[in-house]
Design an enzyme around this catalytic site. Structure first.
Site, PDB file in Angstrom:
ATOM      1  N   LEU A  77       0.818  -1.208   0.000  1.00  0.00           N
ATOM      2  CA  LEU A  77       0.000   0.000   0.000  1.00  0.00           C
ATOM      3  C   LEU A  77       0.854   1.260   0.000  1.00  0.00           C
ATOM      4  O   LEU A  77       0.318   2.368   0.059  1.00  0.00           O
ATOM      5  CB  LEU A  77      -0.924   0.012   1.229  1.00  0.00           C
ATOM      6  N   SER A 122      -5.252   1.519  -8.775  1.00  0.00           N
ATOM      7  CA  SER A 122      -6.102   2.694  -8.592  1.00  0.00           C
ATOM      8  C   SER A 122      -6.942   2.949  -9.833  1.00  0.00           C
ATOM      9  O   SER A 122      -6.530   2.662 -10.969  1.00  0.00           O
ATOM     10  CB  SER A 122      -5.225   3.919  -8.310  1.00  0.00           C
ATOM     11  N   GLU A 124      -7.208   5.640 -11.085  1.00  0.00           N
ATOM     12  CA  GLU A 124      -6.464   6.625 -11.872  1.00  0.00           C
ATOM     13  C   GLU A 124      -5.772   5.996 -13.074  1.00  0.00           C
ATOM     14  O   GLU A 124      -5.371   6.704 -13.998  1.00  0.00           O
ATOM     15  CB  GLU A 124      -5.435   7.336 -10.993  1.00  0.00           C
ATOM     16  N   TYR A 146       0.662  10.118 -11.119  1.00  0.00           N
ATOM     17  CA  TYR A 146       0.226   9.060 -10.199  1.00  0.00           C
ATOM     18  C   TYR A 146      -0.411   7.909 -10.973  1.00  0.00           C
ATOM     19  O   TYR A 146      -0.087   6.732 -10.755  1.00  0.00           O
ATOM     20  CB  TYR A 146      -0.763   9.642  -9.197  1.00  0.00           C
ATOM     21  N   HIS A 176     -11.951   5.915  -1.815  1.00  0.00           N
ATOM     22  CA  HIS A 176     -12.520   5.355  -0.589  1.00  0.00           C
ATOM     23  C   HIS A 176     -12.036   6.195   0.586  1.00  0.00           C
ATOM     24  O   HIS A 176     -10.868   6.527   0.687  1.00  0.00           O
ATOM     25  CB  HIS A 176     -12.162   3.879  -0.423  1.00  0.00           C
ATOM     26  N   ARG A 181      -8.564   9.951   6.825  1.00  0.00           N
ATOM     27  CA  ARG A 181      -8.003  10.674   5.696  1.00  0.00           C
ATOM     28  C   ARG A 181      -7.446  12.019   6.158  1.00  0.00           C
ATOM     29  O   ARG A 181      -8.054  12.697   6.990  1.00  0.00           O
ATOM     30  CB  ARG A 181      -9.093  10.942   4.670  1.00  0.00           C
TER      31      ARG A 181
END
Length: 328
Positions: A77, A122, A124, A146, A176, A181
């Site tokens: 991660l 991701s 992305e 990214y 998510h 966060r």
């Protein structure tokens, strides 16, 4: 007793995953960069996890950590996760998100090819997709540093699975969120703003494009999907998403409505905060494969997620300031 190693354990996903694995009876090892600070998200887990220092870009360091940790499962991660910042730090993003994943796969191959490997991919990677919603077969078309780095990692996982027979999976996770966060992430920023204004600690919330849309889910649900991937008989890649698209305007309405406020009286739009061409409008995932093959079902939908975020920030701000929310 199974042992699992988590890189990026101090982040939102890493801390939720560590809790899930501990509850499932695992021994949990966290991999952090040398000299890393104390992580607030891990405070409740002190004494329950082991933490090793290792450099993701250093093969020897990684191999030593794997030999010491002896994991049966690895969850990678670790990578810069705030997408807009990747434009300011493209080389670092590429190093950790792309090269770091490759280094870890090489360490697995050298130390113990039987280790099961999860890679945090991701949405992305889809960038400006040809189709919506996106599935596991949607061609990647990343547009941010990214997204490009994550696409490389996604492909290299597939390559190692195909060539070396590693049990390696990528979870293509859509946005998510959770109370863990940082504040620069939009849902947390909105929740914190609604909470602070309801407590009289702030007068307005400044945002960019209210029409931007996202596929938002709850981090606690998504880390469960990560674990499920490594419990299957065969490795594969999975889209993990809510399958729903919501606008920033809907997010704001839900957050301010939860504390009894009219958002239009407190939210100011600043066009300079809009991402312009960098804004990705059509990202919404199709999670059918995960639901059918993994038996994965999210427990928190959008309408329950937003109040959870707001309530957490109200509680946090009350504890710090002693303020009382309007109506309560």
């Amino acid at each position: 007793m199974k042992r699992a190693l988590i890189t990026g354990i101090g982040g939102q996903d890493g801390s939720y995953l560590a809790e899930l694995l501990l509850d499932a009876g695992y021994d949990v090892v966290g991999l952090v960069r040398p000299g890393a600070p104390r992580y607030e998200n891990l405070a409740a887990l002190e004494g329950r996890i082991e933490v090793y220092e290792a450099d993701l870009l250093n093969q020897t360091s990684l191999a030593q950590a794997l030999r010491a940790g002896r994991p049966a499962e690895i969850y990678n991660l670790a990578a810069p996760s705030f997408v807009p910042e990747s434009w300011n730090r493209p080389v670092e993003t590429a190093e950790f998100a792309a090269v770091g994943a490759t280094s870890l796969l090489e360490a697995v191959r050298a130390v113990d090819p039987a280790i099961r490997f999860y890679q945090a991919s991701s949405s992305e990677v889809f960038g400006e997709p040809r189709e919506s919603p996106q599935t596991e077969q949607t061609p990647p078309a990343p547009v941010t540093p990214y997204g490009v780095a994550k696409a490389y990692a996604h492909f290299i996982v597939h390559s190692y699975r195909r060539l070396y027979g590693l049990f390696a999976c990528s979870g293509i996770l859509y946005n998510h969120e959770s109370p863990r966060r940082p504040l620069q992430y939009l849902p947390r920023k909105v929740a914190h703003g609604a909470a602070a204004i309801s407590l009289g600690l702030q007068s307005e919330l400044v945002l960019g494009d209210l029409d931007a849309r996202r596929d938002w889910g709850y981090a606690g649900d998504y880390v469960r999907a990560m674990w499920l991937m490594l419990q299957q008989d065969e490795p594969d890649d999975y889209v993990i998403a809510s399958g729903e698209s919501h606008s920033v305007r809907e997010l704001v309405q839900r957050a301010f409505g939860h504390v009894g406020l009219d958002w239009q009286e407190h939210v100011r739009v600043d066009p300079t905060l809009q991402r312009g061409p960098a804004e990705l409008q059509r990202l919404v995932g199709d999670p059918r494969r995960a639901r059918e093959r993994l038996g994965w079902e999210p427990e928190l939908d959008f309408d329950r997620l937003v109040p959870l975020l707001v309530d957490a920030d109200v509680a946090r701000l009350r504890a710090v300031s002693g303020a009382t929310a309007r109506g309560g």
